[in-house]
Each structure stands twice: as structure tokens, then as C-alpha cells.
Design a protein around this motif. Structure first.
Motif, PDB file in Angstrom:
ATOM      1  N   SER A  81       0.822  -1.213   0.000  1.00  0.00           N
ATOM      2  CA  SER A  81       0.000   0.000   0.000  1.00  0.00           C
ATOM      3  C   SER A  81       0.854   1.260   0.000  1.00  0.00           C
ATOM      4  O   SER A  81       0.478   2.263  -0.615  1.00  0.00           O
ATOM      5  CB  SER A  81      -0.936   0.005   1.213  1.00  0.00           C
ATOM      6  N   MET A  82       2.020   1.223   0.643  1.00  0.00           N
ATOM      7  CA  MET A  82       2.880   2.407   0.699  1.00  0.00           C
ATOM      8  C   MET A  82       3.401   2.813  -0.677  1.00  0.00           C
ATOM      9  O   MET A  82       3.647   3.997  -0.921  1.00  0.00           O
ATOM     10  CB  MET A  82       4.054   2.168   1.650  1.00  0.00           C
ATOM     11  N   ILE A  83       3.572   1.843  -1.572  1.00  0.00           N
ATOM     12  CA  ILE A  83       4.086   2.195  -2.897  1.00  0.00           C
ATOM     13  C   ILE A  83       2.953   2.372  -3.911  1.00  0.00           C
ATOM     14  O   ILE A  83       3.198   2.527  -5.108  1.00  0.00           O
ATOM     15  CB  ILE A  83       5.126   1.179  -3.409  1.00  0.00           C
ATOM     16  N   GLY A  84       1.705   2.368  -3.419  1.00  0.00           N
ATOM     17  CA  GLY A  84       0.590   2.727  -4.268  1.00  0.00           C
ATOM     18  C   GLY A  84      -0.043   1.595  -5.038  1.00  0.00           C
ATOM     19  O   GLY A  84      -0.718   1.830  -6.047  1.00  0.00           O
ATOM     20  N   ILE A  85       0.145   0.356  -4.591  1.00  0.00           N
ATOM     21  CA  ILE A  85      -0.515  -0.778  -5.235  1.00  0.00           C
ATOM     22  C   ILE A  85      -1.793  -1.084  -4.469  1.00  0.00           C
ATOM     23  O   ILE A  85      -1.753  -1.451  -3.296  1.00  0.00           O
ATOM     24  CB  ILE A  85       0.407  -2.013  -5.278  1.00  0.00           C
ATOM     25  N   ASP A  86      -2.917  -0.932  -5.133  1.00  0.00           N
ATOM     26  CA  ASP A  86      -4.220  -1.094  -4.486  1.00  0.00           C
ATOM     27  C   ASP A  86      -4.746  -2.501  -4.739  1.00  0.00           C
ATOM     28  O   ASP A  86      -5.574  -2.736  -5.620  1.00  0.00           O
ATOM     29  CB  ASP A  86      -5.209  -0.058  -5.021  1.00  0.00           C
ATOM     30  N   ALA A  87      -4.238  -3.445  -3.997  1.00  0.00           N
ATOM     31  CA  ALA A  87      -4.702  -4.835  -4.088  1.00  0.00           C
ATOM     32  C   ALA A  87      -4.944  -5.325  -2.669  1.00  0.00           C
ATOM     33  O   ALA A  87      -4.099  -5.126  -1.790  1.00  0.00           O
ATOM     34  CB  ALA A  87      -3.657  -5.704  -4.780  1.00  0.00           C
ATOM     35  N   ARG A  88      -6.090  -5.933  -2.475  1.00  0.00           N
ATOM     36  CA  ARG A  88      -6.440  -6.398  -1.135  1.00  0.00           C
ATOM     37  C   ARG A  88      -6.820  -7.870  -1.174  1.00  0.00           C
ATOM     38  O   ARG A  88      -7.430  -8.336  -2.143  1.00  0.00           O
ATOM     39  CB  ARG A  88      -7.605  -5.579  -0.579  1.00  0.00           C
TER      40      ARG A  88
ATOM     41  N   GLU B 146      16.411  -1.007 -13.010  1.00  0.00           N
ATOM     42  CA  GLU B 146      15.397  -0.659 -14.008  1.00  0.00           C
ATOM     43  C   GLU B 146      15.263  -1.722 -15.096  1.00  0.00           C
ATOM     44  O   GLU B 146      14.201  -1.856 -15.716  1.00  0.00           O
ATOM     45  CB  GLU B 146      15.726   0.694 -14.652  1.00  0.00           C
ATOM     46  N   GLN B 147      16.318  -2.460 -15.348  1.00  0.00           N
ATOM     47  CA  GLN B 147      16.266  -3.549 -16.317  1.00  0.00           C
ATOM     48  C   GLN B 147      15.774  -4.841 -15.683  1.00  0.00           C
ATOM     49  O   GLN B 147      15.027  -5.619 -16.293  1.00  0.00           O
ATOM     50  CB  GLN B 147      17.652  -3.779 -16.927  1.00  0.00           C
ATOM     51  N   VAL B 148      16.190  -5.078 -14.442  1.00  0.00           N
ATOM     52  CA  VAL B 148      15.903  -6.352 -13.782  1.00  0.00           C
ATOM     53  C   VAL B 148      14.413  -6.526 -13.489  1.00  0.00           C
ATOM     54  O   VAL B 148      13.834  -7.590 -13.767  1.00  0.00           O
ATOM     55  CB  VAL B 148      16.710  -6.483 -12.469  1.00  0.00           C
ATOM     56  N   LEU B 149      13.780  -5.499 -12.941  1.00  0.00           N
ATOM     57  CA  LEU B 149      12.416  -5.683 -12.445  1.00  0.00           C
ATOM     58  C   LEU B 149      11.422  -6.048 -13.544  1.00  0.00           C
ATOM     59  O   LEU B 149      10.607  -6.966 -13.346  1.00  0.00           O
ATOM     60  CB  LEU B 149      11.968  -4.450 -11.654  1.00  0.00           C
TER      61      LEU B 149
ATOM     62  N   ARG C 244       7.068  -0.391  -8.140  1.00  0.00           N
ATOM     63  CA  ARG C 244       6.933   1.020  -8.450  1.00  0.00           C
ATOM     64  C   ARG C 244       8.316   1.624  -8.263  1.00  0.00           C
ATOM     65  O   ARG C 244       8.832   1.664  -7.144  1.00  0.00           O
ATOM     66  CB  ARG C 244       5.928   1.719  -7.531  1.00  0.00           C
ATOM     67  N   GLY C 245       8.923   2.059  -9.356  1.00  0.00           N
ATOM     68  CA  GLY C 245      10.276   2.588  -9.252  1.00  0.00           C
ATOM     69  C   GLY C 245      11.232   1.525  -8.764  1.00  0.00           C
ATOM     70  O   GLY C 245      11.328   0.441  -9.347  1.00  0.00           O
TER      71      GLY C 245
END
Length: 377
Positions: free
Chosen positions: A169-176, A324-327, A282-283
């Protein structure tokens, strides 16, 4: 380790996922900070079924031999009618490849303790009683605020903090997480001599009953039924209640049930699931394991999917590419496999709840899923 721009990683959560990742990274020369909200790593939990792909992951981080000293390896799954009459025997496919047991039962607390010791021995900076309170992604790094008042600047932050992940939730993923519609009783008991593999009992008064041997002396038994009142959730001296709910099952499962003391400690939980859509990051922050994909235990692949995430992410992070390439590459590698396991687990749960569903074929779906998992992760 290849020359890698990834030198410092903060892992949030010291369960199976986070500890395996921390250990895998540390063994590859990465400086790892592992924060865990509990006061200590290790301990806790009931029995666990570890299929070959989970054992392969644990072998890769150097803990399998020690785990095998305490666990119980076997190579089949037996299916029974509720009264104990055998239905069929299914060989366990070699999902870990040659040289590894197809399946192993273990005490979850033992696995957690082994991981904790190896994490500490590997030089991981372990901070218990601590969690993350702020995440500031600065593009080239992440600055994390911790509950002890300190801050850490790292190349990557990994949320391995479970189905109710704070990092998610802190990184902005809205899944519950959502309820599957069934609950599971779990208990540790003495292992009857006749129990030499996992067994599952179908057609009884509840959805399903079963067991797994977890050592020479102990087994782990479970019972699936509908969601009960929330007062049952957690660990309580409810042996008498489990024995009452487990009436109608015979065979070895019935022996295990009848051996329980009325005040035996029993765990009851609602079965829930969650799947984060692509991407899980995220990032320079990512969630893995149950924080990204918690599945019902119908295929016994929860721990395996978590451990695979951990060792594969560690491998890819230390392969020479930047974060940035790995993820995105990690997502392309992991999501199809994880989605298959989770969706098939949910379908099996649906068939357990509604056994008269036209076209339901639990055995066939289970066989196809495990066969697919023989392919390397």
C-alpha cells in the motif's frame, strides 16, 4: 557474483520469503538490511508441505541438508474416500529435478529457525522489532524511514511482508486479499506408523481432510470447511472442537483426530488470496511472495512460489543489470507461473465448495499444474 550496480537492498519482512531473499543476496555479496516487525526471527507456525521446486530453492541457499535432517521426504500423494477406503495414488512429480526429494513435510517453525540462523551467519543486518515507515524513491535510490528513527539509502526496497503487506500500500498498489469462502483447521500431532506420505480424504461432511508427515515423530493434519465465526481464528486449545468437526472421516486421518487431546492447540484461519497485477514494482520498490500473490493451499505451492521469487530475484539482481532492467524481466519470468498456480488453486477451491460443478476435474487439474511446475522456474 558478476559486477553489479546493486549493492544495498532493504528487505521488509523476515518470514520465508524475506529470509530466503536476504540469504540468497548475502551469499552473492550484496549488503542486506532485513527488518522484521516481530521481536525475533524464526519460530511459530504449524506443518508445511514443501514440494520439489521449494526444495530446489532452499538447496540453492544452502539450507536443504539441515532441513532434511528434521523433515520427512516422500514421493506420492494418496487419495481416500472419507471412510478411509483408498481411491488412488499419485506419484509426486520431480519438480526440483534429479537428486532432490519430490516432496518433504516439515515443521514450519523448524524451517523458520534454520533460515534465521543462516541469515545471521551470512552477515545480514537484521533489525527485529522494526519496520518501514516511509519510502522516498529518488530515481537512482530509495531512502527508507524505519520505525527505530533511522533512515537507510538503498538500491532496492523489497516488500516481503505477507498478504497484508504494508509496503504494497505504501508504494501505491491497491490490491487487497479476498476470502475464498473456506477456512482451514491445522494441528500438529503424533505421526501414525502407517503414514508415509501426504493423504487427502474426499466426500465427507466437510470440504476435505488431509495430512502430511513432517518428521519421524510428527505429522500435520488439516480440515477444510466453511468460514466459521471469527472467534475461532488464531491458535487456541480447540482440540475438542476440531475432533467434533472432523467426525465422519476414517482411516489414518481418523486415527490422528482421535489421538488429539481436548485442549490440543489448533490453528484456524480463513483462506484468502491476492494477486497483484503486473507490475509488482513502483520505481525501485517491489513486493514479492505473499505480498504479491498469496494463494489458497489447495496445491501446496504457497511456500514454493515465495521461495522461487526470492532466489530468482537474487539471481537476477546480481547478474550485472541495473534495477530498471531487472524488475520488468523478473515480472515476465515470474508472473505467468505464479498466475497459473493461483488461478488453478482458486478453481480447485471453487470445486471443493461446489463439487457438482459440471466439468470439475480436480485430479486432472492438479496433475497438469504439477506437471507444468516441473519446468524450471
Amino acid at each position: 557474483m558478476a559486477d553489479s550496480p546493486i549493492r544495498r537492498v532493504l528487505v521488509v519482512g523476515g518470514g520465508i520469503t524475506g529470509s530466503t531473499l536476504a540469504l540468497a543476496l548475502a551469499r552473492r555479496g550484496v549488503h542486506v538490511i532485513l527488518v522484521e516487525a516481530r521481536r525475533e526471527l524464526g519460530g511459530g507456525g504449524h506443518g508445511i508441505t514443501l514440494q520439489g521446486n521449494a526444495l530446489k530453492a532452499f538447496h540453492s541457499v544452502g539450507i536443504l541438508d539441515e532441513l532434511a535432517e528434521h523433515g520427512f521426504a516422500f514421493d506420492k500423494l494418496r487419495m481416500f474416500r472419507a471412510d478411509g477406503v483408498p481411491l488412488m495414488e499419485m506419484p509426486a512429480p520431480p519438480m526440483g529435478g534429479p537428486g532432490l526429494p519430490p516432496t518433504m513435510g516439515a515443521l514450519r517453525a523448524r524451517l523458520a529457525d534454520i533460515l534465521a540462523r543462516h541469515v545471521t551467519a551470512a552477515g545480514v543486518d537484521v533489525r527485529t522489532g522494526t519496520t518501514v515507515t516511509a519510502i522516498d524513491d529518488r530515481g537512482h535510490s530509495v531512502v527508507a524511514g524505519l520505525s527505530d528513527g533511522s533512515t537507510e539509502t538503498v538500491d532496492l526496497l523489497v516488500g516481503a511482508d505477507g498478504i497484508r503487506s504494508t509496503v504494497r500500500s505504501m508504494i501505491g498498489i491497491d490490491a487487497r486479499p479476498h476470502s475464498v469462502g473456506m477456512g482451514i483447521w491445522r494441528v500438529i500431532a503424533r505421526r501414525p506408523a502407517a503414514m508415509d506420505s501426504s493423504g487427502v480424504y474426499y466426500g465427507g461432511p466437510k470440504y476435505k481432510a488431509g495430512y502430511t508427515p513432517i518428521s519421524e515423530e510428527l505429522c500435520y493434519a488439516f480440515l477444510l470447511e466453511s468460514n466459521l465465526d471469527r472467534s475461532f481464528v488464531g491458535e487456541h486449545p480447540n482440540g475438542k472442537i476440531l475432533k467434533e468437526h472432523g467426525q465422519g472421516y476414517g482411516g489414518v486421518w481418523g486415527q490422528v483426530r482421535d489421538s488429539l487431546a481436548d485442549d490440543a492447540i489448533v490453528n484456524y484461519q480463513y483462506i484468502e488470496a491476492v494477486l497483484v497485477d503486473d507490475p509488482w514494482f513502483r520505481g525501485r520498490s517491489i513486493v514479492i511472495g505473499d505480498a504479491a500473490h498469496a494463494c489458497p493451499p489447495l496445491i501446496a505451492q504457497g511456500a514454493a512460489m515465495c521461495a522461487e521469487d526470492a532466489v530468482i530475484l537474487a539471481e537476477m539482481l546480481t547478474g550485472g543489470d541495473d534495477v530498471e532492467q531487472v524488475l520488468p524481466k523478473f515480472m515476465r519470468r515470474r508472473l505467468p507461473r505464479v498466475r497459473m498456480v493461483l488461478e488453478n488453486s482458486l478453481l480447485l477451491a471453487e470445486w471443493e465448495i461446489h463439487p457438482d460443478t459440471p466439468g470439475a476435474d480436480p485430479g486432472g487439474l492438479m496433475g497438469r499444474t504439477l506437471g507444468a511446475l516441473c519446468e524450471p522456474a
